[in-house]
Design an enzyme around this catalytic site. Structure first.
Site, PDB file in Angstrom:
ATOM      1  N   CYS A 109      -7.642  -0.195 -11.626  1.00 14.18           N
ATOM      2  CA  CYS A 109      -7.490   0.039 -10.191  1.00 14.18           C
ATOM      3  C   CYS A 109      -6.029  -0.164  -9.819  1.00 14.18           C
ATOM      4  O   CYS A 109      -5.262  -0.777 -10.552  1.00 14.18           O
ATOM      5  CB  CYS A 109      -8.337  -0.933  -9.363  1.00 14.18           C
ATOM      6  N   THR A 110      -5.657   0.338  -8.653  1.00 10.45           N
ATOM      7  CA  THR A 110      -4.310   0.154  -8.115  1.00 10.45           C
ATOM      8  C   THR A 110      -4.411  -0.135  -6.631  1.00 10.45           C
ATOM      9  O   THR A 110      -5.212   0.485  -5.925  1.00 10.45           O
ATOM     10  CB  THR A 110      -3.455   1.419  -8.324  1.00 10.45           C
TER      11      THR A 110
END
Length: 332
Positions: free
Chosen positions: A2-3
C-alpha cells in the site's frame, strides 16, 4: 502492499491519498458509523480473540470508512477531521500480551482512533490506553503500521517494532509505504537525493532516473518526488485531481511482479482520498472506470442513527453516492 500520500501544503484542502494493494479482494465496503456505538476490541467478527481484558469503548465521533473482510477498518475519516490508514508492515511486532492492559485486536486499531480522537495529537495520547493484539484474517497475519493526519495538516506514522512503539510525528511525514521500517525509508530517500545531486541533478528534471518498480522503496521515493512537484491548484477540485494523479502513479498494475509464492502479485485493489477540509471521502476501485465519493455532512451521525453501508463494486455507481447508502447491521 500500500501507499499513503499526504498533501498539506496546497492552500485549498488537506488531502490524503492511499492505495490498497493486496493479493486478493479485501471485500471493501463503504461504511458510516454514527456516534454512540459500542465496540468490543476483543472480537474478530463473531470470534473472541482477546479473552482477557478486551478494550471496550463507545464512539465519540461518527466516521466514514472502508472496512476489510467485514472484520475491521482499513481506511477512513471522522467528522472531527481526523483520518487514518492501515498499511501492511511485515516487521510489525507489538510484543507479548500483557493482560493487565486492555487488548485491542489490530484490525480495529484505526476504528478506535477515529471513534475517539479529533486530531493526531489526541490519537497519539491514546496510545498507552490499550495494547495491540495480532490476529490472522483469511490466512494472512495482520502485521500493520498506521498513518494519521488531521485537518490542520498534522501527520504521524505509528509502528511497533520488536515490542517497542515508534512514532514519527510531524507534518513533514507525508509519504508512507511498507518495508522497511520508517526510519530506514527516510534514510534511503535521503540517499537517493544525495545520489541524484552527485549526478548533477540539483533540481527536478525529465532526465532524473527515478525508481520505477512496484516495491515499497521505489513507490516511496516516486511518491515523494511527484508530490513535491505538484503545482498549486486553482481550487479544491484541482487539488483532489492532483493527489489522485500521484496516487495512481504509485499504484501497482495488474500482473506486476512482486515477490514469490502466494504473494507473487500485490496489484492495487482500490484507491481512496480523504478530503479533511471538505469532509469528503473518495474511492476508486482498480476494476472500475468510475470515481465515487461520499459527503460526510449528508449523513446522520447522531447517537441512535443507523449504520449505513454501500458496496462500491458497481458500474452504475459514479460521482456523489451519498444517497446510495442503506441502513445495515454494524459489521463489528
Amino acid at each position: 502492499m500500500c501507499t499513503r500520500i499526504l498533501w498539506n501544503t496546497n492552500d485549498h484542502a488537506v488531502l490524503a491519498g492511499r492505495t490498497m494493494d493486496w493479493p486478493e479482494s479485501t471485500e471493501p465496503v463503504l461504511t458510516v458509523f454514527p456516534q454512540g456505538l459500542k465496540h468490543d476490541g476483543g472480537k474478530l467478527a463473531d470470534a473472541i480473540v482477546v479473552a482477557d481484558n478486551p478494550l471496550l469503548w463507545t464512539s465519540r465521533y461518527g466516521s466514514l470508512v472502508t472496512t476489510v473482510y467485514g472484520a475491521g477498518t482499513a481506511d477512513g475519516i471522522n467528522e472531527a477531521g481526523l483520518a487514518a490508514h492501515m498499511l501492511y508492515l511485515d516487521d510489525s511486532d507489538p510484543g507479548p500480551r500483557d493482560p493487565d492492559r486492555p487488548g485491542l485486536q489490530i484490525a480495529l486499531w484505526i476504528q478506535y482512533l477515529l471513534d475517539s480522537a479529533a486530531s493526531v495529537g489526541e490519537a497519539l495520547a491514546l496510545a498507552d490506553s490499550f495494547q495491540l493484539v495480532p490476529i490472522e484474517m483469511r490466512g494472512f497475519t495482520a502485521t500493520v503500521h498506521v498513518a494519521l493526519e488531521d485537518r490542520s495538516g498534522d501527520s504521524a506514522i505509528i509502528e511497533y517494532l520488536a515490542g517497542e512503539r515508534q512514532v514519527h510525528h510531524s507534518r513533514d511525514y507525508t509519504i508512507m509505504t511498507n518495508e522497511p521500517a520508517y526510519d530506514e525509508q527516510l534514510r534511503l530517500l535521503e540517499k537517493q537525493v544525495s545520489t541524484l545531486r552527485r549526478l548533477g541533478h540539483d533540481g527536478p528534471d525529465s532526465e532524473i532516473p527515478l525508481p520505477g518498480n512496484v516495491n515499497a522503496i521505489d513507490r516511496f521515493q516516486r511518491a515523494a518526488y511527484f508530490t513535491s512537484l505538484l503545482p498549486r491548484p486553482a481550487d479544491e477540485q484541482q487539488a483532489v485531481a492532483a493527489i489522485l494523479a500521484v496516487t495512481r502513479n504509485a499504484s501497482v498494475p495488474f500482473g506486476a511482479p512482486y515477490g514469490s509464492g502466494r504473494f507473487a502479485t500485490y496489484n492495487t485493489e482500490y484507491r481512496t482520498v480523504c478530503d479533511l477540509t471538505g469532509r469528503r471521502y473518495f474511492l476508486e476501485l482498480a476494476t472500475s472506470p468510475n470515481l465515487l465519493w461520499a459527503e460526510l455532512d449528508r449523513f446522520d451521525l447522531s447517537p441512535g442513527a443507523p449504520v449505513m453501508t454501500l458496496n462500491p463494486d458497481g458500474l452504475l455507481l459514479a460521482g456523489d453516492v451519498s444517497g446510495a447508502f442503506a441502513p445495515s447491521p454494524a459489521p463489528f
